[in-house]
Design a protein around this motif. Structure first.
Motif, mmCIF file in Angstrom:
data_model
loop_
_atom_site.group_PDB
_atom_site.id
_atom_site.type_symbol
_atom_site.label_atom_id
_atom_site.label_comp_id
_atom_site.label_asym_id
_atom_site.label_seq_id
_atom_site.Cartn_x
_atom_site.Cartn_y
_atom_site.Cartn_z
ATOM 1 N N LYS A 14 28.736 -25.204 13.364
ATOM 2 C CA LYS A 14 28.953 -24.821 14.765
ATOM 3 C C LYS A 14 28.557 -25.939 15.708
ATOM 4 C CE LYS A 14 28.482 -19.827 14.319
ATOM 5 N NZ LYS A 14 27.673 -18.654 14.675
ATOM 6 N N ARG A 15 27.418 -26.583 15.427
ATOM 7 C CA ARG A 15 26.958 -27.676 16.283
ATOM 8 C C ARG A 15 27.883 -28.888 16.202
ATOM 9 N NH1 ARG A 15 20.356 -27.792 15.607
ATOM 10 N NH2 ARG A 15 19.987 -25.715 16.459
ATOM 11 N N ALA A 16 28.375 -29.196 15.008
ATOM 12 C CA ALA A 16 29.290 -30.330 14.854
ATOM 13 C C ALA A 16 30.600 -30.060 15.586
ATOM 14 C CB ALA A 16 29.553 -30.595 13.376
ATOM 15 N N ASN A 17 31.141 -28.852 15.454
ATOM 16 C CA ASN A 17 32.383 -28.505 16.159
ATOM 17 C C ASN A 17 32.194 -28.559 17.668
ATOM 18 O OD1 ASN A 17 33.850 -28.144 13.822
ATOM 19 N ND2 ASN A 17 33.425 -25.963 13.705
ATOM 20 N N ALA A 18 31.041 -28.088 18.147
ATOM 21 C CA ALA A 18 30.759 -28.128 19.583
ATOM 22 C C ALA A 18 30.639 -29.563 20.075
ATOM 23 C CB ALA A 18 29.483 -27.355 19.890
ATOM 24 N N LEU A 24 35.726 -34.591 23.130
ATOM 25 C CA LEU A 24 37.142 -34.589 23.499
ATOM 26 C C LEU A 24 37.326 -34.238 24.976
ATOM 27 C CD1 LEU A 24 38.795 -32.934 20.376
ATOM 28 C CD2 LEU A 24 39.013 -35.307 21.120
ATOM 29 N N GLU A 25 36.567 -33.270 25.471
ATOM 30 C CA GLU A 25 36.650 -32.908 26.889
ATOM 31 C C GLU A 25 36.192 -34.061 27.776
ATOM 32 O OE1 GLU A 25 34.400 -29.342 27.422
ATOM 33 O OE2 GLU A 25 35.783 -28.136 26.227
#
Length: 73
Positions: A14-18, A24-25
């Protein structure tokens, strides 16, 4: 560290995806193009901030690294 103090694998994912989503943003806000790999078509794209995609290249090999190494051995 004791074993009870470790974080779970799900939390790490979850932390890596966030972190990737935030980066990217940030790049989109700064106007930096993102490089995206489409798994279905196996093509690498450069995506600009306006949403346009430019093809950069295609996947060179079809199997995974471990599969290539075992064939060579």
């Amino acid at each position: 560290m004791k074993r009870e103090e470790y974080i779970s694998d799900e939390t790490v994912i979850k932390r890596a995806n966030a972190a990737v989503r935030i980066e990217l943003e940030k790049n989109r806000a700064l106007g930096v193009p993102a490089v995206i790999y489409d798994r279905e078509s196996q093509i690498i794209y450069r995506e600009n901030e306006d949403g346009t995609r430019t093809e950069v290249g295609k996947r060179m090999r079809k199997e995974r690294y471990g599969e290539r190494v075992s064939k060579e051995s």
